[in-house]
Design a protein around this motif. Structure first.
Motif, PDB file in Angstrom:
ATOM      1  N   VAL A  68      58.211  -7.405  48.875  1.00  0.00           N
ATOM      2  CA  VAL A  68      58.916  -7.266  47.598  1.00  0.00           C
ATOM      3  C   VAL A  68      57.925  -7.469  46.464  1.00  0.00           C
ATOM      4  O   VAL A  68      57.214  -8.467  46.404  1.00  0.00           O
ATOM      5  N   ARG A  69      57.870  -6.521  45.553  1.00  0.00           N
ATOM      6  CA  ARG A  69      56.981  -6.626  44.388  1.00  0.00           C
ATOM      7  C   ARG A  69      57.850  -6.831  43.144  1.00  0.00           C
ATOM      8  O   ARG A  69      58.748  -6.036  42.874  1.00  0.00           O
ATOM      9  N   ALA A  70      57.563  -7.886  42.419  1.00  0.00           N
ATOM     10  CA  ALA A  70      58.326  -8.200  41.211  1.00  0.00           C
ATOM     11  C   ALA A  70      57.791  -7.399  40.036  1.00  0.00           C
ATOM     12  O   ALA A  70      56.577  -7.262  39.861  1.00  0.00           O
ATOM     13  N   ASP A  71      58.691  -6.876  39.241  1.00  0.00           N
ATOM     14  CA  ASP A  71      58.325  -6.159  38.027  1.00  0.00           C
ATOM     15  C   ASP A  71      58.008  -7.202  36.951  1.00  0.00           C
ATOM     16  O   ASP A  71      58.848  -8.058  36.652  1.00  0.00           O
ATOM     17  N   PRO A  72      56.835  -7.187  36.352  1.00  0.00           N
ATOM     18  CA  PRO A  72      56.494  -8.222  35.372  1.00  0.00           C
ATOM     19  C   PRO A  72      57.355  -8.175  34.104  1.00  0.00           C
ATOM     20  O   PRO A  72      57.519  -9.178  33.428  1.00  0.00           O
ATOM     21  N   ASP A  73      57.916  -7.021  33.787  1.00  0.00           N
ATOM     22  CA  ASP A  73      58.715  -6.904  32.566  1.00  0.00           C
ATOM     23  C   ASP A  73      60.210  -7.000  32.832  1.00  0.00           C
ATOM     24  O   ASP A  73      61.003  -6.774  31.917  1.00  0.00           O
TER      25      ASP A  73
END
Length: 95
Positions: A21-26
């Motif tokens: 899972v990659r978190a969106d920084p924005d």
């Protein structure tokens, strides 16, 4: 009952899933701006609704007052009791 190997395999599987899972920084900033926009819109709609209700109540009140006949609507219609002699006062001191 669970075996120790099943717990370890479940932990590894969930760890691998979490690693993918990659978190969106924005993401938080976008969600927060959406919350604030909806909050401002809700407050604006409430203020407009309050102004409309106030204006409608004023309009209805003014319309009702303008429809009244000034000769038939008297608030104080009782005659004012006056002393028989204007100089005669039946009490002493401030009223």
């Amino acid at each position: 009952m669970t075996t120790p190997g099943a717990d370890e395999r479940l932990r590894e599987a969930l760890g691998a899933l979490a690693a993918g899972v990659r978190a969106d920084p924005d993401a938080y900033r976008r969600a927060s701006s959406g919350w604030r926009r909806r909050y401002r819109r809700r407050r604006l709609v409430l203020a407009i609704l309050a102004a409309v209700v106030f204006a409608a109540a004023d309009a209805v009140g003014l319309w009702a007052l303008s429809q009244a006949d000034p000769n038939t609507h008297v608030i104080f219609s009782d005659p004012v009791p006056r002393p028989a002699v204007p100089e005669q006062v039946d009490r002493i001191g401030q009223p």
